[in-house]
Design a protein around this motif. Sequence first.
Motif, PDB file in Angstrom:
ATOM      1  N   CYS A  35       0.827  -1.205   0.000  1.00 25.93           N
ATOM      2  CA  CYS A  35       0.000   0.000   0.000  1.00 25.93           C
ATOM      3  C   CYS A  35       0.867   1.262   0.000  1.00 25.93           C
ATOM      4  CB  CYS A  35      -0.906   0.004   1.227  1.00 25.93           C
ATOM      5  SG  CYS A  35      -1.869   1.518   1.353  1.00 25.93           S
ATOM      6  N   PHE A  37      -0.171   4.128   0.782  1.00 25.47           N
ATOM      7  CA  PHE A  37      -0.740   5.120   1.707  1.00 25.47           C
ATOM      8  C   PHE A  37      -0.460   4.815   3.171  1.00 25.47           C
ATOM      9  CE2 PHE A  37      -3.789   5.035  -1.987  1.00 25.47           C
ATOM     10  CZ  PHE A  37      -3.177   6.112  -2.631  1.00 25.47           C
ATOM     11  N   HIS A  38       0.106   3.656   3.437  1.00 25.50           N
ATOM     12  CA  HIS A  38       0.575   3.407   4.800  1.00 25.50           C
ATOM     13  C   HIS A  38       1.778   2.470   4.708  1.00 25.50           C
ATOM     14  CE1 HIS A  38      -1.478  -0.526   4.710  1.00 25.50           C
ATOM     15  NE2 HIS A  38      -0.830  -0.818   5.826  1.00 25.50           N
ATOM     16  N   CYS A  56      -7.499  -0.937   0.446  1.00 30.31           N
ATOM     17  CA  CYS A  56      -6.409  -1.383   1.303  1.00 30.31           C
ATOM     18  C   CYS A  56      -6.984  -1.826   2.647  1.00 30.31           C
ATOM     19  CB  CYS A  56      -5.393  -0.270   1.543  1.00 30.31           C
ATOM     20  SG  CYS A  56      -4.184  -0.758   2.803  1.00 30.31           S
ATOM     21  N   GLY A  58      -5.210  -2.521   5.188  1.00 32.20           N
ATOM     22  CA  GLY A  58      -4.377  -2.019   6.272  1.00 32.20           C
ATOM     23  C   GLY A  58      -4.873  -0.678   6.762  1.00 32.20           C
ATOM     24  N   CYS A  59      -5.091   0.247   5.839  1.00 26.28           N
ATOM     25  CA  CYS A  59      -5.494   1.592   6.259  1.00 26.28           C
ATOM     26  C   CYS A  59      -6.940   1.886   5.875  1.00 26.28           C
ATOM     27  CB  CYS A  59      -4.547   2.639   5.691  1.00 26.28           C
ATOM     28  SG  CYS A  59      -4.525   2.709   3.887  1.00 26.28           S
TER      29      CYS A  59
END
Length: 563
Positions: A35, A37-38, A56, A58-59
């Motif tokens: 990702c 973005f994180h 995503c 994760g985030c």
Amino acid sequence: MDPVAEIKARLDVADIIGEYLTMKPAGTGSFKALCPFHNEKTPSFYINRPRQSWHCFGCDKGGDLISFVQEIEGMDFPDTLAHLAQKAGVELPQYDPKASSEKKRLYEVNELASKFFRAFLLTSPSAETARAYVAKRGIDELTGDLWRIGYAPDSWNSLIDALIQKNVTEDEMLKAGLIQKNESGRVYDRFRNRIMFTIWDVHGNVIGFTGRILTDSKEEAKYVNTPETNVYKKSQVLYGLDKGKGDIKRENLAVIVEGNMDVVSSHQFGIANVVASSGTALTADQLNLIKRFTKNLAIAFDGDAAGKAATLRGLDLARQQDFNIRVISLPSEAGKDPDDAVRKDPELWRRAIKDAAPVIDWVYRNAFKGKDPSKPEGKKQIAAELVPELRRISNSVERDAWLKRLADDLGVSEESVRDLVKSAAPSTKFSPYYKGELEGVPEAKTQQKQAKTQEEDLDERLLALLYLKPELEALAQELLQEYYLPRSPDEDLLNFLAVYADREFQDQSLDALRRELEVVCTQYRKLRISKTRADLEREMRDAERIGDSAKIQELLTQFNQLM
Ligand SMILES: [Zn+2]
């Protein structure tokens, strides 16, 4: 095609994201990547080609190709669009700075007028009657301020004079629809001696007004509205949407009423997912506005709106766009409209919203209006109107029940009705496997969210399983019993479910998925039971405190049934 749709049709989400990230295949038409973005070491960023979406885990960010480019390039939406349009060879309509600044000016002028009307109501000695009227209607000061309930004085030039003081030109007032010109070219205030309701667009710009007379005189129009202007288009307005959109999204339901007062008093009493359509029929533009917040509508029709062709057209439009629609009936003790009901007892109105009936109930009753079911011609007309409705019902048991009822009410054989339904052209409308009451559907996943509750987690898992294997629905229903909540996922949720299912359940056998479903449903049931139990315990404590022994008995019985 509009430019956004055209850009999306010409570009591919996986191709675009592939320009930024290294992707690995993750099942049919799916890819995963680290990702951007994180920070992460194992990929939880999924791209789904068939649905043209990404997410995503994760985030919790996700969206389509435009939102990806917007996010990764840090551009605003217009710039992103321009960038992608060039890539896709799509021509964007020319942005016109002059038109945009004219609109801005109209917002300002309307804003000034709105403040003038409000101030006049609050302070002018000549607004005494208007103040009494507003007080009688039960609008408190906070609500009056928030909704800018005002008063246009009984005069030909009060607003003109006030706005000229603020450097507004007559031309601008004319363009805003605030004043009119007579044959000899003299201008005068459009709104005179009226209670003023300020109308905002969804973004909170003041775009126009509705003025209501103070007395129910027959000589004057009850309502005067801003005419069509560059910023006020009647068919695009939903009164209260700027203030109600958050609640509509949160509750995943928009309550549509007729009158401005219905909206204002609902909000005053904390029922804030309520908006008014100006007119009886919902327009395509209004539906497009609502769609961004929910796909569930509960509509309260005016007594005489029912049965009007326009009303039915509005409903049809909404159903074509896959809105779930319920119809609210006010009990007779609640008064003539939602405003009456909420002032009598907010609970009355709340309950009426909760008890809204599926649109089919309403359509069914409506089909009999003005027709004679005892005559062959009447039977034919009623059946012709209802057969397409019955065809829409995807659940065969439910459809059968309606079929029986119709045959009964028309005094004809079930076979003849059944034949009609069969011979009608097959409906091509996809009917989602979820239908009906909606609660607790996870929100669209385009924005970053806070940590999920266990309930939300289970919800998503369950929905993703059923998205992947709709045939497991019966099993879910059986396992969850009274806790089974039918849903109708919106576009955002479907996008999310697609990538979720890819990640979690790709390549698993049907048996494995069935076992997974059993686990999820059992956990879900347990969770709901423990929640209900906690609620009951709380109620029991309350009942004990006030010594209501009958209530305690009743709660105990319920409590024991949960064991
Ligand atoms: Zn991420």
